[in-house]
Design a protein around this motif. Structure first.
Motif: not given
Length: 74
Positions: A9-10, A30-36, A39-43, A60-64
């Motif tokens: 997101s940033q 931010s992230g979520h599984d298929q069924n939502r 939920n997870i977020n942070g940096y 960056m997505t792979n690093l996260v």
């Protein structure tokens, strides 16, 4: 982190005031599984070395994902 959708997101880049070089980067996500149902977020903080060569969203997505998997396994 298979099955998790992660969205960058940033990115917050901290520069050295004297040299203008990157010192560190915070990759906000931010992230979520298929069924939502999860939920997870942070940096994730990255050093200048970790960020160098990984500036693309895909990298960056792979690093996260790698960092999250490592932290969750602890």
């Amino acid at each position: 982190m298979n099955g998790m959708t992660i969205r960058i997101s940033q990115t917050s880049v901290k520069y050295n005031q004297e040299t203008g070089e990157v010192e560190s980067v915070q990759v906000h996500f931010s992230g979520h599984d298929q069924n939502r149902t999860i939920n997870i977020n942070g940096y994730i903080p990255l050093t200048a070395e970790e960020y160098s060569g990984n500036e693309s969203i895909a990298s960056m997505t792979n690093l996260v994902k790698q960092n999250l998997a490592s932290r969750l396994a602890e």
